[in-house]
Scaffold this motif. Structure first.
Motif, mmCIF file in Angstrom:
data_model
loop_
_atom_site.group_PDB
_atom_site.id
_atom_site.type_symbol
_atom_site.label_atom_id
_atom_site.label_comp_id
_atom_site.label_asym_id
_atom_site.label_seq_id
_atom_site.Cartn_x
_atom_site.Cartn_y
_atom_site.Cartn_z
ATOM 1 N N ARG A 62 0.886 -1.216 -0.228
ATOM 2 C CA ARG A 62 0.086 -0.022 0.088
ATOM 3 C C ARG A 62 1.019 1.256 0.146
ATOM 4 N NH1 ARG A 62 -2.305 -3.158 4.431
ATOM 5 N NH2 ARG A 62 -4.319 -4.167 3.726
ATOM 6 N N ASP A 63 2.181 1.271 0.396
ATOM 7 C CA ASP A 63 2.971 1.998 0.479
ATOM 8 C C ASP A 63 3.417 3.078 -1.020
ATOM 9 O OD1 ASP A 63 4.703 4.188 1.291
ATOM 10 O OD2 ASP A 63 6.348 3.035 1.785
ATOM 11 N N THR A 64 2.680 3.595 -1.501
ATOM 12 C CA THR A 64 3.137 4.200 -2.814
ATOM 13 C C THR A 64 3.035 5.765 -2.644
ATOM 14 O OG1 THR A 64 1.074 4.378 -3.608
ATOM 15 C CG2 THR A 64 2.119 2.263 -3.952
ATOM 16 N N LEU A 65 3.614 6.375 -3.853
ATOM 17 C CA LEU A 65 3.167 8.067 -4.003
ATOM 18 C C LEU A 65 1.857 8.292 -3.965
ATOM 19 C CD1 LEU A 65 4.640 10.838 -4.235
ATOM 20 C CD2 LEU A 65 4.863 10.297 -6.628
ATOM 21 N N HIS A 66 1.105 7.712 -4.697
ATOM 22 C CA HIS A 66 -0.309 8.052 -4.947
ATOM 23 C C HIS A 66 -1.134 7.813 -3.696
ATOM 24 C CE1 HIS A 66 -0.067 8.864 -9.153
ATOM 25 N NE2 HIS A 66 0.469 7.674 -9.346
ATOM 26 N N THR A 67 -0.553 6.732 -3.049
ATOM 27 C CA THR A 67 -1.344 6.603 -1.627
ATOM 28 C C THR A 67 -1.272 7.604 -0.667
ATOM 29 O OG1 THR A 67 -1.278 4.160 -1.748
ATOM 30 C CG2 THR A 67 -1.278 5.164 0.540
ATOM 31 N N ASP A 68 -0.095 8.403 -0.649
ATOM 32 C CA ASP A 68 0.231 9.222 0.111
ATOM 33 C C ASP A 68 -0.396 10.480 -0.506
ATOM 34 O OD1 ASP A 68 2.156 9.090 2.260
ATOM 35 O OD2 ASP A 68 3.245 10.777 1.550
ATOM 36 N N LYS A 69 -0.584 10.917 -1.679
ATOM 37 C CA LYS A 69 -1.293 11.916 -1.926
ATOM 38 C C LYS A 69 -2.877 11.688 -1.936
ATOM 39 C CE LYS A 69 1.846 13.218 -5.908
ATOM 40 N NZ LYS A 69 1.988 13.251 -7.215
ATOM 41 N N ALA A 70 -3.255 10.488 -1.952
ATOM 42 C CA ALA A 70 -4.849 10.429 -1.837
ATOM 43 C C ALA A 70 -4.802 10.494 -0.106
ATOM 44 C CB ALA A 70 -5.075 8.996 -1.974
ATOM 45 N N ILE A 71 -4.177 10.196 0.393
ATOM 46 C CA ILE A 71 -4.471 10.112 2.055
ATOM 47 C C ILE A 71 -4.527 11.950 2.496
ATOM 48 C CG2 ILE A 71 -3.553 9.802 4.241
ATOM 49 C CD1 ILE A 71 -2.777 7.198 3.243
ATOM 50 N N ILE A 72 -3.557 12.474 2.060
ATOM 51 C CA ILE A 72 -3.354 13.915 2.081
ATOM 52 C C ILE A 72 -4.704 14.725 1.750
ATOM 53 C CG2 ILE A 72 -2.311 15.996 1.535
ATOM 54 C CD1 ILE A 72 0.395 14.243 1.635
ATOM 55 N N ALA A 73 -5.077 14.194 0.233
ATOM 56 C CA ALA A 73 -6.680 14.805 0.072
ATOM 57 C C ALA A 73 -7.787 14.325 1.002
ATOM 58 C CB ALA A 73 -6.753 14.286 -1.691
ATOM 59 N N PHE A 74 -7.620 13.164 1.229
ATOM 60 C CA PHE A 74 -8.942 12.865 2.311
ATOM 61 C C PHE A 74 -8.725 13.753 3.475
ATOM 62 C CE2 PHE A 74 -9.009 8.670 -0.110
ATOM 63 C CZ PHE A 74 -9.972 8.714 -0.823
ATOM 64 N N LYS A 75 -7.388 13.810 3.880
ATOM 65 C CA LYS A 75 -7.243 14.620 5.243
ATOM 66 C C LYS A 75 -7.914 16.006 4.959
ATOM 67 C CE LYS A 75 -5.457 15.247 9.410
ATOM 68 N NZ LYS A 75 -5.584 16.580 9.738
ATOM 69 N N GLN A 76 -7.767 16.663 3.933
ATOM 70 C CA GLN A 76 -8.011 18.083 3.666
ATOM 71 C C GLN A 76 -9.681 18.054 3.619
ATOM 72 O OE1 GLN A 76 -6.261 18.873 -0.377
ATOM 73 N NE2 GLN A 76 -4.354 19.467 0.586
ATOM 74 N N VAL A 77 -10.216 17.018 3.203
ATOM 75 C CA VAL A 77 -11.802 17.080 3.262
ATOM 76 C C VAL A 77 -12.171 16.752 4.786
ATOM 77 C CG1 VAL A 77 -13.877 15.558 2.602
ATOM 78 C CG2 VAL A 77 -12.021 15.796 0.792
ATOM 79 N N ALA A 78 -11.626 15.861 5.274
ATOM 80 C CA ALA A 78 -11.747 15.581 7.082
ATOM 81 C C ALA A 78 -11.648 16.934 7.822
ATOM 82 C CB ALA A 78 -10.999 14.514 7.402
ATOM 83 N N ASP A 79 -10.456 17.650 7.468
ATOM 84 C CA ASP A 79 -10.155 19.026 8.185
ATOM 85 C C ASP A 79 -11.264 20.112 7.681
ATOM 86 O OD1 ASP A 79 -7.959 17.607 9.194
ATOM 87 O OD2 ASP A 79 -6.696 18.686 8.006
ATOM 88 N N LYS A 80 -11.681 20.059 6.468
ATOM 89 C CA LYS A 80 -12.728 21.031 6.049
ATOM 90 C C LYS A 80 -13.895 20.700 6.938
ATOM 91 C CE LYS A 80 -15.336 22.518 1.891
ATOM 92 N NZ LYS A 80 -15.698 22.396 0.483
ATOM 93 N N TYR A 81 -14.565 19.601 7.131
ATOM 94 C CA TYR A 81 -15.766 19.436 7.757
ATOM 95 C C TYR A 81 -15.513 19.131 9.158
ATOM 96 C CZ TYR A 81 -17.484 19.509 2.975
ATOM 97 O OH TYR A 81 -17.867 19.644 1.728
ATOM 98 N N LYS A 82 -14.378 19.302 9.550
ATOM 99 C CA LYS A 82 -13.918 19.094 11.193
ATOM 100 C C LYS A 82 -14.247 17.858 11.596
ATOM 101 C CE LYS A 82 -14.747 23.943 12.311
ATOM 102 N NZ LYS A 82 -14.627 24.415 11.012
#
Length: 330
Positions: free
Chosen positions: A250-270
């Motif tokens: 699971r450890d890939t560059l795209h995995t990292d980018k995807a998780i960062i993007a999901f984190k941005q969604v989570a942060d946006k909606y607290k």
């Protein structure tokens, strides 16, 4: 599956006690656990669960207890050989002994005898599908199904299921059940999470239309969807800090980018990232029950809290946009 490896028996008992107090009643394990699998810890998770059950025999009727027989490839379990009618029954007897119980509510085939497109093997040209002898594999499935059917009739299991299977495999078992009047497969557990949604819609359509319960394992992608491994982080005593049997697929560059993007969604909606990831899977059409894992009561509490979360459509839409950008990151 961490109990006996990353977790002590006492820590496991604390998690089990807390889960039961919160209404969690499904316990899923396997003969090969704890993980990462090693000869010296093989069966230790079942032993720990059995010790917990034996502390208070009344607990047995309060839980749905499931375990799994491993397929080929683990050298210290049946010398890595494929499952047969005889070895399925033998594996079941050993699990019952370790779990200190007379029966299992659900007994599953951990992975098929053939090489299946799981554990990171779903990319093009990873498997030689034409090399599979379908008639031979079907005969093996029939023998396995006969063992499961006889075990049900003997009162040693109440139902049987699959794991890490495909629509072809599921349908072969269903056809064999009907043709030979044998026990019907009631469930399948495959990896299913925000980073790994390949079972949608094809496996899920099969499950919904055939009445087979879909049980996602690793709904947090081995902990990755908490964000703790982003940017190469490897906290101590975590999955990715240990050598894995199938590698860190699971450890890939795209995995990292995807998780960062999901984190941005989570942060946006607290929202908490891990809870948001779990809540998304819980609301997914066709999902019956998710198989969560934790190495601490604190993690377990956080995971269980996600059951009561309802994601607004706006949040789901935002998550779906990230999925479209990273549809198969590993």
């Amino acid at each position: 599956m961490t109990w006996g490896g990353q977790n002590s028996q006492q820590q496991a008992f604390e998690q089990l006690d807390y889960a039961l107090s919160q209404g969690i009643n499904f316990i899923d394990t396997a003969e090969m656990y704890s993980i990462p699998p090693k000869p010296e810890t093989s069966g230790s998770t079942e032993t720990i669960i059995g010790n917990w059950l034996s502390q208070d025999p009344s607990r047995r009727d309060k839980v749905i207890l499931a375990s799994k027989a491993v397929g080929p490839g683990i050298n210290w379990i049946r010398e890595g050989s494929p499952l047969t009618k005889e070895t399925v029954k033998h594996a079941l007897e050993q699990s019952l002994t370790r779990l200190k119980t007379d029966y299992l509510d659900l007994y599953q085939i951990h992975w098929p005898n053939r090489n299946s497109p799981h554990f990171g093997k779903h990319w093009p040209n990873r498997l030689n599908l034409s090399a599979v002898d379908s008639a031979e594999q079907t005969d093996m499935m029939l023998a396995i199904l006969e063992a499961l059917d006889e075990s049900i009739k003997a009162g040693k299991i109440r139902a049987c299921g699959l794991s890490n299977e495909t629509p072809w495999g599921i349908n072969q078992f269903l056809k064999l059940s009907e043709a030979h009047n044998l026990a019907r497969i009631v469930s399948i557990q495959n990896e299913f999470n925000l980073l790994h949604l390949k079972d949608n819609p094809y496996v899920l359509e099969t499950c919904i239309n055939e009445g087979v319960s879909y049980l996602p394992w690793s709904p947090l992608a081995g902990g990755a969807l908490t964000g703790k491994y982003v940017n190469g982080a490897r906290p101590n005593n975590t999955r990715w800090s240990m050598v894995q049997r199938n590698g860190l697929f699971r450890d890939t560059l795209h995995t990292d980018k995807a998780i960062i993007a999901f984190k941005q969604v989570a942060d946006k909606y607290k929202l908490n990232l891990g809870q948001m990831a779990l809540a998304y899977i819980y609301q997914f059409e066709g999902v019956s029950s998710t198989i969560i894992g934790a190495t601490s009561v604190e993690q377990l509490k956080q995971n269980i809290q996600a059951y009561s979360m309802t994601l607004e459509q706006e949040v789901i839409d935002s998550i779906n946009q990230v999925i479209k950008s990273y549809p198969m990151p590993f």
